[in-house]
Design a protein around this motif. Structure first.
Motif, PDB file in Angstrom:
ATOM      1  N   ASN A 116      -8.512   5.275  -5.195  1.00  0.00           N
ATOM      2  CA  ASN A 116      -8.659   4.198  -4.203  1.00  0.00           C
ATOM      3  C   ASN A 116      -8.332   2.830  -4.783  1.00  0.00           C
ATOM      4  OD1 ASN A 116     -10.845   3.764  -5.845  1.00  0.00           O
ATOM      5  ND2 ASN A 116     -12.413   4.155  -4.272  1.00  0.00           N
ATOM      6  N   TYR A 135       5.177   3.739   2.838  1.00  0.00           N
ATOM      7  CA  TYR A 135       4.000   2.927   2.545  1.00  0.00           C
ATOM      8  C   TYR A 135       3.768   1.891   3.649  1.00  0.00           C
ATOM      9  CZ  TYR A 135       5.350   4.232  -2.283  1.00  0.00           C
ATOM     10  OH  TYR A 135       5.738   4.884  -3.419  1.00  0.00           O
ATOM     11  N   ASP A 136       2.517   1.635   3.920  1.00  0.00           N
ATOM     12  CA  ASP A 136       2.088   0.441   4.645  1.00  0.00           C
ATOM     13  C   ASP A 136       2.826   0.219   5.959  1.00  0.00           C
ATOM     14  OD1 ASP A 136       0.384  -0.071   2.447  1.00  0.00           O
ATOM     15  OD2 ASP A 136       2.028  -1.049   1.382  1.00  0.00           O
ATOM     16  N   LYS A 188      -6.114   0.118  -4.983  1.00  0.00           N
ATOM     17  CA  LYS A 188      -4.926  -0.320  -4.265  1.00  0.00           C
ATOM     18  C   LYS A 188      -4.066  -1.227  -5.134  1.00  0.00           C
ATOM     19  CE  LYS A 188      -6.879  -4.354  -1.840  1.00  0.00           C
ATOM     20  NZ  LYS A 188      -7.098  -4.945  -0.505  1.00  0.00           N
ATOM     21  N   LYS A 202       2.101   7.810   3.121  1.00  0.00           N
ATOM     22  CA  LYS A 202       2.342   9.116   3.720  1.00  0.00           C
ATOM     23  C   LYS A 202       3.441   9.824   2.934  1.00  0.00           C
ATOM     24  CE  LYS A 202       2.747   9.060   8.170  1.00  0.00           C
ATOM     25  NZ  LYS A 202       3.361   8.903   9.528  1.00  0.00           N
ATOM     26  N   GLU A 215      -1.708  11.868   3.481  1.00  0.00           N
ATOM     27  CA  GLU A 215      -1.780  10.618   4.236  1.00  0.00           C
ATOM     28  C   GLU A 215      -3.036   9.864   3.841  1.00  0.00           C
ATOM     29  OE1 GLU A 215      -0.970   8.931   8.718  1.00  0.00           O
ATOM     30  OE2 GLU A 215      -1.772  10.967   8.505  1.00  0.00           O
ATOM     31  N   ALA A 216      -2.893   8.567   3.607  1.00  0.00           N
ATOM     32  CA  ALA A 216      -4.014   7.678   3.309  1.00  0.00           C
ATOM     33  C   ALA A 216      -3.935   6.489   4.258  1.00  0.00           C
ATOM     34  CB  ALA A 216      -3.978   7.207   1.861  1.00  0.00           C
ATOM     35  N   THR A 217      -5.068   6.059   4.768  1.00  0.00           N
ATOM     36  CA  THR A 217      -5.099   4.959   5.736  1.00  0.00           C
ATOM     37  C   THR A 217      -5.766   3.712   5.174  1.00  0.00           C
ATOM     38  OG1 THR A 217      -7.142   5.888   6.664  1.00  0.00           O
ATOM     39  CG2 THR A 217      -5.057   6.520   7.708  1.00  0.00           C
ATOM     40  N   THR A 218      -6.087   3.728   3.895  1.00  0.00           N
ATOM     41  CA  THR A 218      -6.574   2.539   3.191  1.00  0.00           C
ATOM     42  C   THR A 218      -5.797   2.410   1.886  1.00  0.00           C
ATOM     43  OG1 THR A 218      -8.326   3.808   2.083  1.00  0.00           O
ATOM     44  CG2 THR A 218      -8.902   2.725   4.163  1.00  0.00           C
ATOM     45  N   LYS A 277      -2.022  -0.624   2.099  1.00  0.00           N
ATOM     46  CA  LYS A 277      -2.851  -0.248   3.248  1.00  0.00           C
ATOM     47  C   LYS A 277      -2.765   1.226   3.608  1.00  0.00           C
ATOM     48  CE  LYS A 277      -0.692  -3.248   5.733  1.00  0.00           C
ATOM     49  NZ  LYS A 277      -0.200  -4.077   6.866  1.00  0.00           N
ATOM     50  N   SER A 278      -1.632   1.829   3.409  1.00  0.00           N
ATOM     51  CA  SER A 278      -1.477   3.224   3.827  1.00  0.00           C
ATOM     52  C   SER A 278      -0.318   3.867   3.087  1.00  0.00           C
ATOM     53  CB  SER A 278      -1.223   3.307   5.348  1.00  0.00           C
ATOM     54  OG  SER A 278      -0.004   2.663   5.676  1.00  0.00           O
TER      55      SER A 278
END
Length: 649
Positions: free
Chosen positions: A343, A265-266, A345, A315, A234-237, A312-313
């Motif tokens: 990182n 995503y997002d 994006k 999972k 999981e990424a939140t940025t 943005k995110s």
């Protein structure tokens, strides 16, 4: 198998490539070992194809050469391709190369830039047309060496007949500077080819082989039980996943059909990926098969190297469904998961997000082709893995069907046969498309005539197919009219600027592996061993889709046939054979156990016995063969066998 000349209008590859620097062969070769540009849109790039498909809708896709050339010159040579503008040939495929010369006219209609024997585009005898980009396997001959041109390209065959081929190319926007292909190659071009050869030769390339820039590794050990969902990453940025691996302590096999890979995503409501783990990683009917450049598995270790940029995110989850309503015998699965990310994006103006479209149709509707991918938005198609199952016993005739691609509402590509779309050719012929084989860009997932099933995959790395508004790729089931009863499952890999709702989501019913109850074995195509004196001849005799085997035997001759592809169980065996005046007596055995008494095949004249019940047979993993034993009374020494039919009890 099936002449096509269409252009596919693409989208939005960064203009710097075209406007500020000259596109060179080394840049095109980079696509085969550096996947970082795979999410980038194509900008005003046209994709074209010359294909020999039957314009009438029939199956004369090259057999008679009717549609196998653009035009015939006054000297009877054949023009196979003639395009204007700056561009590159991405792929040349054929199952029918000849020993005639091919002349490549690059930016000059008067004089060939180079000539080569058609067959030697693929044999590795002429550098730089060498493996792994140029080769032949599974019945198909393919060349992926990019051939760029600045103003025009024409290919002329110095022969009077051509059969099957597909020639795929890109045409770049007007004003694009391109360095045309020339021989010999420069040192940096040779170096790029060597890089490809070294990388593709690795048995299990890892993330460090594809990405030299810094990245982060997220590792998780998971004990997953039925009805549970595990969060793998999981990424939140904003950032991008550059690859991931899932490793099981034991081979998952059919269990992988009960686990779903879900990527979101997002905060989008529709997952970008939602399909059985087995299908995403190219399993064939419950067994690991695909070991391609981008995605693959050996049953324990699973890998995916498609870049997945997000805003943005992101999972990644693994959903363990209860098999068939909850099988209590299925327990915990222990997994080791590595997800590699950066990182960086997504550049929303230049890149799409990665999606995988899963579909399953059983049966595929009569009169309609099977849908591999239907998507709206802006993006590009980069691959597909297909499992194809016939619902009637016998040969895999459903694989006569052609693939077709509709871009922005117009048909732009039309193939010449199902195995052709996976760079193969000639299904059911020995040493052609007759078994599983995994290659970097394409391959066969499986091939079984008794089970009437096959499958294939192909990655579009250098030849990705762009779309501006919509994309539809379908494949026929059967030679004409989509009439062959079939069960198809596929995963299509693509990039897009928006999510698309998947028609179905996985459940216990639509992930169940179909198993036929009637199986046909053709002795010409079976694994067979023989002992003592015997002469054998294979001839087309009856409309059974394979040749009849004519044996001349002696006393105590033996024919042993393998049943290694047949599922365990108890079956009733039937024979399709001929009686005749010179026919030997025979009996059936399973190892040292007699299954039948001696059978007299003698008759006053030759007559076919199409389906005679002869015995019951129990097949296990350790006892999966049967044998014919022979006696030759009064010198009667002939045995004619058409088919063996097994019906599950």
């Amino acid at each position: 198998m099936k002449h096509l000349r269409y252009l596919i209008i693409g989208l939005f590859l960064p203009q710097i490539i075209f406007a500020q620097q000259k596109l060179q062969l080394k840049d095109l070769l980079k696509n085969f070992y550096d996947f970082s540009a795979l999410p980038q849109y194509l900008s005003n790039v046209n994709i074209g194809q010359e294909s020999t498909y039957d314009r009438t809708g029939g199956n004369n896709d090259g057999f008679n050469g009717t549609y196998s050339f653009v035009r015939r010159n006054a000297d009877s040579t054949l023009v196979l391709l003639d395009v204007k503008g700056a561009g590159v040939i991405n792929r040349i495929w054929t199952p029918t190369p000849t020993d005639d010369s091919l002349d490549f006219y690059i930016d000059n209609d008067a004089k060939p830039s180079f000539s080569i024997i058609y067959r030697d585009l693929f044999t590795g005898k002429v550098y730089p047309f060498v493996a792994p980009l140029c080769a032949n396997q599974l019945g198909g001959f393919y060349c992926y060496l990019p051939i760029p041109f600045a103003r025009s390209c024409k290919i002329v065959l110095r022969g009077k007949r051509a059969e099957f081929h597909q020639i795929d190319y890109h045409l770049y926007p007007k004003g694009t500077a391109v360095k045309p292909f020339s021989l010999p190659l420069q040192e940096d071009e040779k170096g790029a080819l060597e890089t490809i050869k070294t990388l593709w030769a690795k048995t299990t390339p890892g993330v460090h082989d594809f990405y030299q820039t810094p990245f982060t590794t997220a590792t998780k050990e998971i004990a997953l039980k039925p009805s549970q969902t595990a969060l793998l990453f999981e990424a939140t940025t904003g950032g991008r996943i550059i690859g991931f691996e899932i490793e099981s302590a034991t081979a998952l096999d059919e269990l992988a059909k009960n686990m779903d890979l879900r990527v979101t995503y997002d905060g989008e409501q529709t997952p970008a990926v939602y399909c059985p783990l087995a299908d995403y990683f190219g399993y064939a009917f419950g067994k690991a098969s695909m070991k391609g450049l981008m995605v693959g598995a050996d049953g324990k270790k699973h890998y995916s190297w498609f870049p997945m940029p997000f805003d943005k995110s992101a999972k990644i989850e693994l959903v363990y469904r209860s098999a068939n309503g909850g099988d209590p015998s299925i327990g915990t699965v222990n997994l080791l998961c590595n997800v590699y990310s950066t990182n960086q994006k997504r550049d929303a103006a230049q890149e799409g997000k990665f999606y995988a479209y899963w579909n399953h149709e059983n049966p595929v509707p009569t009169g309609k082709p099977y849908t591999e991918l239907q998507a709206n938005g802006k993006g590009h198609f980069v691959g597909v893995a297909l499992q194809a199952q016939g619902l009637v016993p016998g040969i895999t005739g459903f694989f006569e069907g052609d693939d077709s691609t509709v871009v922005d509402g117009q048909m732009r590509m039309h193939g010449t046969g199902s195995e052709d779309s996976f760079n193969g050719g000639w299904y059911a012929l020995l040493d052609r498309w007759d078994a599983a084989m995994s290659l970097p860009l394409s391959g066969s997932l499986t091939y079984s005539i008794p089970l009437s099933r096959t499958g294939g995959y192909r990655f579009y790395i250098s030849d990705k197919v762009p779309f501006a508004k919509s994309f539809l790729q379908t494949i026929e089931h059967g030679p004409e009219h989509n009439a062959w009863p079939s069960d198809y499952t596929s995963v299509s890999y693509y990039y897009c600027d928006q999510s698309n709702t998947q028609i179905i989501i996985p459940n216990a019913e639509n992930t169940r592996i179909y198993m036929p109850d009637t199986l046909q074995i053709f002795p010409q195509l079976a694994y067979t061993a023989m002992d003592n004196f015997m002469n054998v001849e294979a001839k087309w005799t009856y409309p059974t889709s394979a040749k009849t085997m004519f044996y001349t035997v002696q006393e105590n001759s033996l024919i042993k046939m393998s049943l290694q592809d047949i599922p365990e169980g108890k079956y009733t065996m039937f024979l399709d054979y001929d009686k005749g005046p010179d026919a030997a007596d025979f009996s059936l055995w399973q190892r040292q156990t007699a299954l039948t008494d001696w059978m007299n095949a003698n008759a006053n004249k030759t007559e076919r016995v199409p389906m005679q019940e002869v015995c019951a047979i129990q097949i296990t993993n350790l006892n999966n063969s049967f044998s014919f034993h022979f006696k030759t009374p009064e010198g009667k020494n002939k045995f004619t066998l058409n088919r063996v039919i097994l019906v599950r009890e």
